[in-house]
Design an enzyme around this catalytic site. Structure first.
Site, PDB file in Angstrom:
ATOM      1  N   CYS A  86       0.487   0.289   3.203  1.00  0.00           N
ATOM      2  CA  CYS A  86      -0.106   1.049   2.103  1.00  0.00           C
ATOM      3  C   CYS A  86      -1.220   1.968   2.606  1.00  0.00           C
ATOM      4  O   CYS A  86      -1.572   1.964   3.780  1.00  0.00           O
ATOM      5  CB  CYS A  86      -0.670   0.103   1.046  1.00  0.00           C
ATOM      6  SG  CYS A  86       0.566  -0.952   0.273  1.00  0.00           S
ATOM      7  N   HIS A 126      -4.191   1.631  -3.010  1.00  0.00           N
ATOM      8  CA  HIS A 126      -4.943   0.594  -3.725  1.00  0.00           C
ATOM      9  C   HIS A 126      -6.313   0.371  -3.099  1.00  0.00           C
ATOM     10  O   HIS A 126      -6.695   1.025  -2.125  1.00  0.00           O
ATOM     11  CB  HIS A 126      -4.155  -0.719  -3.758  1.00  0.00           C
ATOM     12  CG  HIS A 126      -3.802  -1.280  -2.400  1.00  0.00           C
ATOM     13  ND1 HIS A 126      -4.745  -1.716  -1.498  1.00  0.00           N
ATOM     14  CD2 HIS A 126      -2.601  -1.485  -1.808  1.00  0.00           C
ATOM     15  CE1 HIS A 126      -4.161  -2.157  -0.415  1.00  0.00           C
ATOM     16  NE2 HIS A 126      -2.841  -2.030  -0.567  1.00  0.00           N
TER      17      HIS A 126
END
Length: 497
Positions: A161, A153
């Site tokens: 992430c 993202h």
């Protein structure tokens, strides 16, 4: 022609929207084709690069991630049917250590092979745009590994992430969107700790994750020699690449990650090319090891990494577990343009203070110096050790006074033994700051043994007095380090990594 393309895009959008709803995604996810951020066009420079590399706008893509290098690669199929590298993006932030994700909340960014379909694309992400990596896959589940919502993202903030800048994820998202519009059902995501080269395999040869890394290196090698997306299956809690049915079999093999492997073969042309590469890499790795290639240090408490181009733009920026060089190297990159906007909330990788405090500090006390030697002390033990030093001084005064009262050594001897005390105290300038860290050695521990040797007649009195506080000081230094919180990250992402 333009009208037909528009109609096809709208029809595809409707299909994708239905797919998202059927997949049971989060309620904030909507169709790929109904969100302004998610519909940004592919940048002209990328379009020009596709033309130069003989690629169609809507041909399939493949993504590879490398933690140590902090890079994300987008590969795209050209008109010859092979994948070629389209663009490499520096990763703004990833978290955890080199190695696979094991459990919910361990902050690890996953490693392995994952499949991304349209339902995993999130145009309304709290981090601008994102897509779910698909962790855990069947292999992860077979091993009992847990975790959810592991994304690639924007916003340059990670809690498990792979985080890019908003501008970067907009480009990557648009490439994925166009590949779906072109008919690709899912694109493959390959996540690695580092580029699987002989040099890196030699450096990390003692890492406990090496068996897992050797297993996923097989998939890495399959892609390297064929430039085709490897077919991934799982059985007996391991990865299997490019498996097909055995000669004479009437149907394709059925794989179950937790069950025994079915009968299968790997096409000869692929198997022989991969075997040749593996043999060559293994020989080169063994050669590097025999030459004394240094072993890479294990995690020293640093949470993840950051590409040097981003670290060079941040005050006190650090690449952490990613490659980046020293501060001078980062300074030389500071004039280069960052690939996107770095938010003010970004936190670069930082050493874990609780681990950093384990640096050795010499802390000796009088006659115990020669027998106890040096002791490793935490910097955070300083406040407590200061009070211990005060107690030690009081203890010495008590025993000296007691010795004089009971007449040990006589008056003359007492005067001789107490005489060196001012001399011993003279070089101990930090005694003025006994409230300061006493674990930092500036208390002239070396001077005291020399002075203790001077009073030849009866050194036992001063030696005993000096030795008395040693256990207190040593005990405090060994166990006074408090637990220090690791560097915090932006917690706007509601899902636990």
């Amino acid at each position: 022609m333009t009208h037909r393309t528009l109609v096809r895009a709208l029809l595809t959008s409707a299909v994708l929207a239905a797919g998202v709803m059927l997949a049971g995604c989060d309620s904030d996810q909507i169709s790929l084709a109904q969100n302004a951020k998610a519909n940004q066009p592919v940048p002209p420079k990328l379009v020009a690069a596709m033309t130069e590399k003989d690629m169609d706008m809507q041909s399939p893509i493949l993504v590879r991630l490398f933690k140590q290098e902090a890079e994300l690669e987008v590969w795209k199929q050209n008109r010859s049917g092979q994948f070629a590298l389209l663009k490499t993006y520096p990763i703004c932030r990833w978290s955890g250590d080199l190695g696979p994700k094991v459990r919910e909340g361990d902050r690890q960014a996953p490693e392995g092979f994952y499949s991304i379909n349209p339902s995993q694309m999130n145009p309304q992400s709290a981090y601008y745009l994102s897509f779910n990596t698909g962790y855990p896959n069947a292999f992860d589940k077979a091993l009992g590994r847990t975790g959810s919502q592991l994304m690639v993202h924007g916003d340059c903030s990670s809690r498990g992430c792979y985080a890019m800048t908003d501008e970067q994820i907009a480009e990557i998202y648009s490439l994925g969107r166009e590949s779906f519009f072109g008919g690709q059902k899912a694109f493959q995501l390959q996540a690695y700790p580092f580029r699987m080269t002989p040099v890196n395999m030699a450096k990390h040869r003692n890492n406990p994750n090496m068996p897992f890394w050797k297993m996923i290196k097989e998939g890495y090698d399959h892609f390297e020699v064929t430039k085709q997306e490897p077919k991934v299956d799982f059985c007996e809690k391991k990865y299997v690449f490019d498996a097909v049915k055995a000669p004479g079999a009437t149907r394709d093999p059925v794989f179950d990650a937790s069950a025994k492997c079915p009968a299968y073969v790997i096409p000869e042309e692929i198997a022989s090319a991969v075997h040749e590469k593996e043999q060559k890499d293994a020989a080169e790795t063994a050669k590097l090891v025999s030459k004394g290639t240094p072993v890479a240090r294990l995690n020293t408490g640093i949470d993840g990494g950051m590409n040097a181009i981003f670290a060079s733009k941040i005050p006190e920026g650090n690449t952490g577990l990613s490659e980046g060089g020293d501060s001078q190297a980062l300074a030389s990159m500071s004039l280069a343009r960052a690939p996107g906007t770095i938010p003010g909330t970004v936190n670069p990788p930082k050493p874990n203070l609780a681990v950093q405090q384990e640096e050795p500090v010499v802390a000796t006390t009088s006659s115990t110096a020669s027998s106890a030697g040096t002791r490793v002390a935490s910097a955070n033990a300083s406040d407590n050790s200061a009070s211990d030093k005060s107690a030690s001084d009081k203890s010495e005064g008590f025993f000296s006074s007691f010795a004089r009262k009971v007449g040990i050594g006589g008056t003359a001897d007492a005067s001789k033994t107490t005489a060196p005390a001012p001399a011993a105290a003279a070089p101990a300038k930090p005694k003025v700051a006994e409230a300061k860290p006493q674990s930092v050695v500036r208390v002239a521990p070396k001077a005291e043994p020399k002075q203790a040797a001077k009073p030849a007649p009866k050194p036992a009195v001063t030696t005993a007095a000096a030795a008395t506080p040693a256990p207190s000081s040593s005990t405090q230094l060994a166990g006074s380090a408090p637990v220090v919180q690791t560097n915090s990250f932006d917690t706007r992402f509601s899902a636990v990594k």
